[in-house]
Design a protein around this motif. Structure first.
Motif, PDB file in Angstrom:
ATOM      1  N   GLN A 308      55.235  64.303  27.683  1.00  0.00           N
ATOM      2  CA  GLN A 308      54.614  63.960  28.964  1.00  0.00           C
ATOM      3  C   GLN A 308      53.104  63.774  28.823  1.00  0.00           C
ATOM      4  N   SER A 309      52.451  64.661  28.072  1.00  0.00           N
ATOM      5  CA  SER A 309      50.994  64.595  27.970  1.00  0.00           C
ATOM      6  C   SER A 309      50.522  63.362  27.199  1.00  0.00           C
ATOM      7  N   PHE A 310      51.309  62.903  26.235  1.00  0.00           N
ATOM      8  CA  PHE A 310      50.892  61.747  25.434  1.00  0.00           C
ATOM      9  C   PHE A 310      51.349  60.420  26.042  1.00  0.00           C
ATOM     10  N   TYR A 311      52.630  60.324  26.406  1.00  0.00           N
ATOM     11  CA  TYR A 311      53.138  59.040  26.890  1.00  0.00           C
ATOM     12  C   TYR A 311      52.649  58.702  28.292  1.00  0.00           C
ATOM     13  N   SER A 312      52.201  59.687  29.043  1.00  0.00           N
ATOM     14  CA  SER A 312      51.657  59.398  30.377  1.00  0.00           C
ATOM     15  C   SER A 312      50.334  58.661  30.297  1.00  0.00           C
ATOM     16  N   LYS A 313      49.751  58.589  29.127  1.00  0.00           N
ATOM     17  CA  LYS A 313      48.476  57.893  28.951  1.00  0.00           C
ATOM     18  C   LYS A 313      48.661  56.413  28.607  1.00  0.00           C
ATOM     19  N   LEU A 314      49.892  55.978  28.438  1.00  0.00           N
ATOM     20  CA  LEU A 314      50.164  54.586  28.076  1.00  0.00           C
ATOM     21  C   LEU A 314      50.387  53.729  29.317  1.00  0.00           C
ATOM     22  N   SER A 315      50.159  52.440  29.172  1.00  0.00           N
ATOM     23  CA  SER A 315      50.435  51.497  30.254  1.00  0.00           C
ATOM     24  C   SER A 315      51.880  51.024  30.164  1.00  0.00           C
ATOM     25  N   SER A 316      52.370  50.384  31.226  1.00  0.00           N
ATOM     26  CA  SER A 316      53.723  49.829  31.224  1.00  0.00           C
ATOM     27  C   SER A 316      53.881  48.800  30.122  1.00  0.00           C
ATOM     28  N   ARG A 317      52.845  48.019  29.912  1.00  0.00           N
ATOM     29  CA  ARG A 317      52.902  46.979  28.885  1.00  0.00           C
ATOM     30  C   ARG A 317      53.016  47.594  27.498  1.00  0.00           C
ATOM     31  N   GLU A 318      52.259  48.644  27.252  1.00  0.00           N
ATOM     32  CA  GLU A 318      52.328  49.309  25.945  1.00  0.00           C
ATOM     33  C   GLU A 318      53.694  49.960  25.735  1.00  0.00           C
ATOM     34  N   MET A 319      54.214  50.602  26.775  1.00  0.00           N
ATOM     35  CA  MET A 319      55.526  51.225  26.661  1.00  0.00           C
ATOM     36  C   MET A 319      56.603  50.179  26.400  1.00  0.00           C
ATOM     37  N   GLN A 320      56.498  49.050  27.083  1.00  0.00           N
ATOM     38  CA  GLN A 320      57.474  47.982  26.890  1.00  0.00           C
ATOM     39  C   GLN A 320      57.391  47.424  25.475  1.00  0.00           C
ATOM     40  N   GLY A 321      56.175  47.318  24.962  1.00  0.00           N
ATOM     41  CA  GLY A 321      55.999  46.831  23.590  1.00  0.00           C
ATOM     42  C   GLY A 321      56.642  47.758  22.575  1.00  0.00           C
ATOM     43  N   LEU A 322      56.464  49.058  22.772  1.00  0.00           N
ATOM     44  CA  LEU A 322      57.095  50.031  21.869  1.00  0.00           C
ATOM     45  C   LEU A 322      58.614  49.956  21.973  1.00  0.00           C
ATOM     46  N   TYR A 323      59.104  49.863  23.213  1.00  0.00           N
ATOM     47  CA  TYR A 323      60.553  49.819  23.384  1.00  0.00           C
ATOM     48  C   TYR A 323      61.161  48.603  22.690  1.00  0.00           C
ATOM     49  N   GLN A 324      60.523  47.458  22.826  1.00  0.00           N
ATOM     50  CA  GLN A 324      61.057  46.240  22.214  1.00  0.00           C
ATOM     51  C   GLN A 324      61.137  46.374  20.691  1.00  0.00           C
ATOM     52  N   PHE A 330      67.220  52.620  19.688  1.00  0.00           N
ATOM     53  CA  PHE A 330      67.756  53.154  20.932  1.00  0.00           C
ATOM     54  C   PHE A 330      69.235  52.804  21.088  1.00  0.00           C
ATOM     55  N   GLU A 331      69.565  51.548  20.844  1.00  0.00           N
ATOM     56  CA  GLU A 331      70.915  51.050  21.095  1.00  0.00           C
ATOM     57  C   GLU A 331      71.931  51.562  20.072  1.00  0.00           C
ATOM     58  N   LEU A 332      71.607  51.492  18.805  1.00  0.00           N
ATOM     59  CA  LEU A 332      72.562  51.844  17.753  1.00  0.00           C
ATOM     60  C   LEU A 332      72.903  53.325  17.736  1.00  0.00           C
ATOM     61  N   PHE A 333      71.919  54.154  18.149  1.00  0.00           N
ATOM     62  CA  PHE A 333      72.126  55.602  18.061  1.00  0.00           C
ATOM     63  C   PHE A 333      72.199  56.277  19.430  1.00  0.00           C
ATOM     64  N   ASN A 334      72.327  55.458  20.476  1.00  0.00           N
ATOM     65  CA  ASN A 334      72.591  55.958  21.825  1.00  0.00           C
ATOM     66  C   ASN A 334      71.482  56.863  22.366  1.00  0.00           C
ATOM     67  N   PHE A 335      70.259  56.360  22.334  1.00  0.00           N
ATOM     68  CA  PHE A 335      69.127  57.049  22.940  1.00  0.00           C
ATOM     69  C   PHE A 335      68.683  56.275  24.186  1.00  0.00           C
ATOM     70  N   SER A 336      68.061  56.972  25.126  1.00  0.00           N
ATOM     71  CA  SER A 336      67.583  56.342  26.361  1.00  0.00           C
ATOM     72  C   SER A 336      66.065  56.424  26.441  1.00  0.00           C
ATOM     73  N   ALA A 337      65.465  55.365  27.025  1.00  0.00           N
ATOM     74  CA  ALA A 337      64.012  55.350  27.207  1.00  0.00           C
ATOM     75  C   ALA A 337      63.629  55.435  28.681  1.00  0.00           C
ATOM     76  N   ALA A 338      64.624  55.567  29.564  1.00  0.00           N
ATOM     77  CA  ALA A 338      64.369  55.492  31.010  1.00  0.00           C
ATOM     78  C   ALA A 338      63.316  56.498  31.470  1.00  0.00           C
ATOM     79  N   SER A 339      63.437  57.749  31.033  1.00  0.00           N
ATOM     80  CA  SER A 339      62.515  58.781  31.510  1.00  0.00           C
ATOM     81  C   SER A 339      61.083  58.532  31.045  1.00  0.00           C
TER      82      SER A 339
END
Length: 351
Positions: A308-324, A330-339
């Motif tokens: 929470q303390s680290f990822y709350s400092k990122l923007s939506s664009r940065e988070m989306q870039g990491l997710y992509q 995430f998909e192959l090993f059944n992890f979620s990024a929603a939270s």
């Protein structure tokens, strides 16, 4: 003077006896100290081959019902992996890095018929220790050595070609450890950037990131190492430039181990590692040789607070870039990024 006379032969005999008597206590001291060293580390010798094994009281085992339950868990993970690999077309060999099998990072122990793809920051310190034990290094040596465990391991485990890996898999068990991509990334950032060893590669990398991505308007309390947003900006730039092998600690696990192109018998996960690694040790018959390990378990606050303390400092664009970039992990090993997307700083407007 005749040195072969009975007189000189007797003299030589007495000298040899004297030397043997003089050295015997030293030899006994050495044997006792070496035996104590193993026992101190939880090992003991059991036969004339003097191979160190775990004493009975240190052996961990699973009940048959637990083995059966975890086997079903592994079947579900292998099935999901196969389905997702087909869905994304990752099970078709090609020339790009996402579709080319990568055997470079696998360690193969011929004696015990076990193969591991070493995903860094996913139980890697613990299993590097175990693989060094399997390679013949003593626990006492591993306790006192200043050598990097990976360097020691590579002295005993040569790099494999894909052909050699496939041949080894015929009579061996192959495994990897999957970890939530964002947990793994944060762990790598803290270990290699925040706590970088002075003058090391990652210390120098951190300085370069600060010079390039730090605003001159930041106050004096800003740390000398890159902040998490600064580090993420650097990482996303490497991805944008196509430098996918930017660092083995930050690279996608899917790209690192290519699990869609190389068969894995056991897929352990970080959040069930206690049971999973005990299952693996039982499955390979190594219960008297190695034990479940938790080395380099982390620093400071618990995982949720850190996330929470680290990822709350990122923007939506940065988070989306990491997710992509980590999407396949995430998909192959059944992890979620929603939270994680609920944590982002909507006011961050970094370019």
């Amino acid at each position: 003077m005749r040195f072969n006379s009975p007189y000189w032969r007797a003299i030589r005999r007495y000298i040899l006896i004297f030397v043997a008597i003089a050295l015997l206590p030293l030899a006994l001291v050495y044997v006792v100290r070496l035996d104590q060293a193993y026992r101190i580390k939880g090992y003991e010798y059991v036969n004339e081959s003097r191979v160190p094994v775990l004493p009975e009281e240190s052996v961990h085992t699973l009940a048959p019902t637990d083995v059966e339950r975890i086997e079903k868990r592994m079947e579900r993970r292998r099935k999901l992996l196969q389905e997702k690999c087909t869905e994304f077309g990752l099970d078709v060999a090609g020339n790009d890095t996402w579709h080319k099998p990568n055997a470079w990072e696998f360690l193969f122990n011929k004696k015990y018929h076990i193969i591991w793809c070493n995903v860094f920051k996913a139980g890697s310190s613990s299993w590097m220790y175990n693989f060094n034990i399997l390679a013949g290094y003593s626990p006492e040596f591993l306790q006192r050595t200043k050598e990097v465990f990976l360097t020691l391991a590579r002295d005993r485990y040569p790099r494999l070609t894909i052909e050699k890996l496939r041949e080894a898999q015929n009579d061996s068990l192959t495994f990897m450890i999957a970890r939530h991509p964002f947990e793994r990334l944060l762990s790598a950032y803290r270990d290699k950037i925040v706590y970088a060893i002075p003058h090391s590669y990652h210390d120098k990398l951190g300085r370069r990131i600060v010079r390039k991505y730090r605003s001159k308007n930041l106050d004096m309390n800003t740390p000398r190492y890159p902040t998490f947003p600064e580090f993420v900006r650097w990482l996303l730039k490497q991805i944008q430039l196509g430098i996918l092998q930017m660092d083995m600690h930050f690279i996608s696990s899917t790209l690192f181990c290519t699990p869609c192109l190389i068969n894995f018998d056991v897929i352990m996960k970080f959040d069930t590692l206690d049971e999973d690694q005990l299952y693996l040790i039982t499955k390979t018959g190594l219960t008297r040789v190695i034990a479940p390990e938790w080395r380099n378990a982390g620093r400071g606050k618990n995982t949720q607070e850190l996330l929470q303390s680290f990822y709350s400092k990122l923007s939506s664009r940065e988070m989306q870039g990491l997710y992509q970039y980590y999407k396949y992990d995430f998909e192959l090993f059944n992890f979620s990024a929603a939270s994680y997307f609920n944590l982002v700083d909507e006011n961050a407007t970094r370019k």
